[in-house]
Scaffold this motif. Structure first.
Motif, short mmCIF file in Angstrom:
data_model
loop_
_atom_site.label_atom_id
_atom_site.label_comp_id
_atom_site.label_asym_id
_atom_site.label_seq_id
_atom_site.Cartn_x
_atom_site.Cartn_y
_atom_site.Cartn_z
N VAL A 163 -8.69 1.40 -3.40
CA VAL A 163 -8.40 0.76 -2.35
C VAL A 163 -9.13 1.31 -1.20
CG1 VAL A 163 -6.32 1.83 -0.66
CG2 VAL A 163 -6.25 2.18 -3.54
N SER A 164 -9.13 0.50 0.05
CA SER A 164 -10.14 0.28 0.98
C SER A 164 -9.16 0.59 1.94
CB SER A 164 -10.62 -0.89 0.39
OG SER A 164 -11.36 -1.13 2.16
N CYS A 165 -9.37 1.54 2.41
CA CYS A 165 -8.69 1.96 3.69
C CYS A 165 -9.06 2.17 5.17
CB CYS A 165 -7.92 3.23 3.32
SG CYS A 165 -6.34 3.11 2.66
N GLY A 166 -8.45 1.30 6.04
CA GLY A 166 -9.42 2.33 7.71
C GLY A 166 -10.07 1.10 8.10
N ASN A 167 -10.39 0.37 7.60
CA ASN A 167 -11.90 -0.55 8.21
C ASN A 167 -10.75 -1.98 8.82
OD1 ASN A 167 -13.22 -3.07 8.28
ND2 ASN A 167 -14.12 -3.36 6.46
N THR A 168 -11.07 -1.36 9.72
CA THR A 168 -10.47 -3.31 10.92
C THR A 168 -11.52 -4.90 10.61
OG1 THR A 168 -12.31 -2.88 12.59
CG2 THR A 168 -10.19 -1.42 12.37
N TYR A 169 -12.43 -4.43 10.15
CA TYR A 169 -13.14 -5.62 9.83
C TYR A 169 -12.64 -6.84 9.04
CZ TYR A 169 -17.33 -8.98 8.74
OH TYR A 169 -17.68 -9.74 8.60
N ASP A 170 -12.01 -6.30 7.91
CA ASP A 170 -11.60 -6.61 7.08
C ASP A 170 -10.05 -7.03 6.61
OD1 ASP A 170 -12.64 -5.52 5.72
OD2 ASP A 170 -13.45 -6.50 4.09
N SER A 171 -9.55 -5.87 6.92
CA SER A 171 -8.05 -4.42 6.28
C SER A 171 -6.78 -5.06 7.28
CB SER A 171 -8.76 -3.75 6.02
OG SER A 171 -9.17 -3.88 4.40
N PRO A 172 -5.76 -5.16 6.86
CA PRO A 172 -4.87 -5.81 7.52
C PRO A 172 -3.78 -3.86 8.52
CG PRO A 172 -3.76 -6.04 6.09
CD PRO A 172 -5.57 -5.31 5.76
N ASN A 173 -4.12 -4.46 9.59
CA ASN A 173 -3.12 -3.50 10.56
C ASN A 173 -2.39 -2.14 9.49
OD1 ASN A 173 -2.41 -1.20 12.18
ND2 ASN A 173 -1.62 -2.62 13.81
N GLY A 174 -2.45 -1.17 9.24
CA GLY A 174 -1.50 -0.40 8.73
C GLY A 174 -1.12 1.23 9.74
N GLY A 175 -1.23 0.90 10.61
CA GLY A 175 -0.24 1.48 11.46
C GLY A 175 -1.50 2.83 11.05
N PRO A 176 -0.83 4.15 12.73
CA PRO A 176 -1.37 5.37 12.40
C PRO A 176 -1.24 6.14 11.76
CG PRO A 176 0.60 4.96 14.17
CD PRO A 176 0.26 4.02 13.23
N THR A 177 -2.11 7.13 11.22
CA THR A 177 -2.10 7.90 9.94
C THR A 177 -1.32 8.94 10.99
OG1 THR A 177 -3.20 7.09 8.61
CG2 THR A 177 -2.81 9.63 8.52
N THR A 178 0.04 9.18 11.25
CA THR A 178 0.94 10.02 11.98
C THR A 178 2.52 9.34 11.37
OG1 THR A 178 1.58 10.39 14.54
CG2 THR A 178 1.59 8.18 13.34
N ALA A 179 3.14 11.00 12.20
CA ALA A 179 4.87 11.02 11.39
C ALA A 179 4.88 10.58 10.16
CB ALA A 179 5.14 9.84 12.18
#
Length: 752
Positions: A487-503
């Motif tokens: 699992v690859s998280c948090g990379n804006t280079y080749d991963s799509p928007n997952g929204g903020p880690t909040t709420a």
């Protein structure tokens, strides 16, 4: 895989020290950045002279407001916070200049060489002062940033129906996140003229969107690489190091790194909102709530940050998880010259419940009811309406959390000795952004160069175990062993928007996105397997194999099918965009949130009335999480939330005097140690499945910290008869309050 306590996929790297945090990174020829902060909490800048610093050997660059390429402002809601202050400073942490040098020591000397001429302005030190008609303006538009009003029913009639009314004012101070890792980052100029930024952030894509405006660059040229993050709790949602490092890297053509000191971290990043809450609550003699009137003032500090939604969440949750037919709620976010306040675990709901849950205990005592009974009589259920007008449609496990917590508490051995008391508090917290926001997440399931499965999303794992949960969801849908998925998280280079880690949103929102992408991937792989195994509808996935359910002898390892996919040119097997159920903004309906988590906690304390020392002997915490995808991670969130709530209750207070931080390090700002946390926190998981959550899951990250403080203060009252309406319940506050009671007479203890 769902419901299994699998080991975290980052555990080995973290416990062996192999995990790379932003502060661990380096590049050849790297420069070191340090920031000159405002000398005063409120002042105009007449002139900045950087010539001496620029002439020093080893200084590569000095930047001020004139060096910001694009918009010299940022913010998650409104852009009211300067990247670098050019005309005015509004709090002590405001950045005025940043240097990049060949060593940290030269950077410190360069800061001392910068001369700034200030014209002092009056300091607005409290929200009450800020709301006075003749108060100095922190911003030209005025000091009231946002006002909310929620009205349901007939408040006057509700109070006429009440046999008992309690009204109190509660005060909650500014609080510090105290994450283990201070802010740090590394910016590297790229050959295409862009810049890559390595940072631990809760909002990689929000960072990207703000930076492209600041840098005046296309999004394709700005890349955020999320690193391991040593704690966040809401304190790493706003920009801190990102823009300064990027500007310096582009200006010098070299990598630039910074790591804040603990003192700078405490000075700079957003805090928990200090609040004043006036809470008036009425009930019949049978213990049925009839009316609520609440007036909330929140100190949002020098800039908006997330003050607008925080004060909205307080308004939505101020009644507690109870059915109240008549309510009038007003909530204000107010500018001051204090440190900006923004997101903090609980997002305003923590403050709301400190008031609401003590009010419930006071009503119970006046009515002669047990604190448990009054909560059960008013607890919301499916089909009932919250005190803010929303009718709950599904997944409401509040009563079960009360019952489970009471049962577990009754099984505990009862401590002997004087001044021992127990206290109960319930809580609830929204899952997802809600209030009319389009809450979405995107995910990909891809193949890497070795034909292995990779799940990608721009969502950030900040220590809560998101990558593990998303890996479990993908493994469940694809039928492959959990260990086979990266699992690859948090990379804006080749991963799509997952929204903020909040709420408390990532398991629900990004979990659904990954589930959808994995379903697509499984379908494509079934198409390939069908060429060998027969009709697609006859093929099932299990134990790492595709097999024909009618003829089990026909089976192919999934790895072999993945190789076929790779050889055929397939790289992206699934791509999804999940949007949460629609909600309504405050004032335009009552469906504020699509899901809530519910909780009950019971604390047992021993209080030394002469010294004010409080020992928390036990905590029982029952939480409705929808579905526990990974029970071990849920338990960890509950334990961590209880520890944080204990600190909020008994010791944490960031002291600001006339805009100046007086508790500037972790020697002065106290947080719990292992010696303060009770050895046995009883974690009880309640699963009221949510129909829209992945496998019924909701969230637990914030709710775990919300009932703890009122449970402890209710327990203190039960132990020594002292009602504390101001946090923290520090020794000096307890002693002073105890001495004011009638000859120290202890109130009769409440019983179940």
């Amino acid at each position: 895989m769902i419901g299994q306590p699998v080991a975290r996929n980052d555990a080995l790297e973290k416990v062996t020290g192999l995990a790379k945090y932003a502060g661990d990174l380096s590049r050849e020829g790297m420069l070191y950045a340090k920031t000159l902060r405002a000398r005063y909490p409120h002042a105009r800048i007449r002139h900045i002279d950087t010539r001496k610093a620029e002439a020093m050997p080893g200084v590569a660059a000095v930047i001020t407001a004139k060096d910001v390429p694009g918009e010299n402002a940022h913010g998650l809601i409104i852009h009211d916070q300067p990247v670098l202050c050019g005309d005015k400073v509004r709090f002590l942490g405001d950045p005025v200049a940043v240097v990049a040098t060949v060593s940290p020591e030269i950077a410190e000397a360069a800061l001392e060489a910068i001369e700034v001429d200030y014209e002092l302005l009056p300091v607005v030190s409290s929200p009450l002062q800020a709301m006075e008609p003749d108060a100095p303006k922190v911003h030209e538009g005025g000091n009231i940033l946002k006002q909310y009003e929620i009205r349901i029913g007939d408040i006057a009639e509700g109070f006429r129906q009440a046999d008992v009314i309690v009204e109190n004012t509660y005060e909650i101070p500014t609080q510090e996140h105290a994450f283990l890792e201070p802010e740090a980052g590394l910016a590297v100029p790229d050959p295409d003229g862009g810049v890559s930024i390595y940072v631990g952030s809760q909002n990689p894509y929000d960072d990207l969107h703000q930076l492209t405006s600041i840098l005046k660059m296309d999004e394709s040229k700005v890349r955020i690489f999320h690193t391991y993050t040593g704690g966040a709790f809401g304190g790493k949602e706003s920009l801190t190091v990102q823009a300064h490092l990027a500007i310096l890297a582009l200006k010098t053509g070299k990598p630039v790194k910074t790591v804040y000191s603990r003192e700078e971290s405490i000075l700079v990043h957003d805090k928990r909102h200090a609040m004043i809450i006036r809470h008036k609550l009425g009930t019949t003699k049978e213990g049925r709530l009839t009316a609520l009137e609440a007036h909330i003032i929140g100190d949002t500090g020098a800039y908006c940050s997330l003050g607008i939604p925080v004060l909205g969440r307080v308004a939505v949750h101020i009644a507690g998880p109870y059915a109240v037919p008549n309510a009038e709620i007003r909530s204000y976010a107010v500018y001051t010259n204090n440190t900006p306040a923004g997101a903090f675990r609980g997002f305003g709901v923590t403050q709301a419940h400190f008031a609401a849950e003590q009010q419930m205990d006071i009503l119970a005592r006046r009515l002669g009811l047990s604190p448990v009974e009054i909560r059960l009589r008013n607890a919301v259920e499916v089909g009932k309406r919250l005190g803010t007008g929303q009718t709950l449609k599904a997944s409401v496990g509040l009563k079960e959390t009360i019952q489970k917590a009471v049962e577990a508490f009754n099984r505990l051995p009862k401590p002997a000795g004087p001044n021992v008391g127990w206290g109960i508090a319930c809580g609830y917290k929204n899952t997802g952004l809600g209030v009319g926001v389009d809450d979405f997440s995107c995910a990909l399931v891809t193949l890497d160069d070795e034909a292995r499965l990779v799940v990608k999303t721009g969502a950030a794992d900040v220590g809560q175990g998101l990558t593990t949960v998303l890996g479990q969801i993908a493994a469940q849908e694809l039928g492959v062993p959990y260990e086979e998925i990266r699992v690859s998280c948090g990379n804006t280079y080749d991963s799509p928007n997952g929204g903020p880690t909040t709420a408390s949103r990532q398991t629900f929102i990004s979990g659904n996105a990954v589930k959808m992408a994995a379903e697509q991937a499984r379908d494509k792989l079934l198409d390939l397997a069908a060429k060998e195994l027969g009709a697609k509808e006859d093929i099932e996935v299990a134990n790492g194999q595709f097999r024909n359910r009618k003829d089990p002898s026909k089976a192919i390892p999934i790895k072999e099918v993945l190789s076929w996919a790779y050889d055929s040119g397939l790289r992206t097997l699934g791509a999804s965009e999940y949007h949460a159920p629609a909600t309504t903004p405050i004032g335009k309906g009552f469906d504020y949130h699509f899901a809530y988590g519910f909780a009950t906690q019971i604390a047992t304390v021993r209080v030394d009335a002469e010294t004010g020392q409080v020992d928390v002997l036990s905590l029982v915490a029952a939480h409705d999480v929808g579905r526990a995808v990974n029970p071990t991670l849920v338990e960890g969130q509950i334990h961590g939330g209880c520890a944080m709530g204990l600190g909020n209750a008994l010791m944490e207070r960031l002291v600001l005097e006339n805009g100046v931080t007086k508790t500037g390090d972790l020697h002065e700002y106290l947080i719990p140690t292992a010696m303060d946390v009770p050895p046995g926190i009883s974690s009880l998981i309640v699963e009221a499945f949510h129909p829209d959550g992945p496998y019924g899951a909701k969230g637990v990250g914030e709710a775990s910290s919300i009932p703890t403080a009122p449970a402890i203060t209710n327990a203190i009252f039960n132990a020594i008869g002292v009602r504390l309406t101001r946090l923290p319940a520090a020794p000096q506050s307890i002693v002073a309050a105890y001495r004011k009671t009638k000859e120290g007479e202890i109130a009769p203890r409440a019983e179940f």
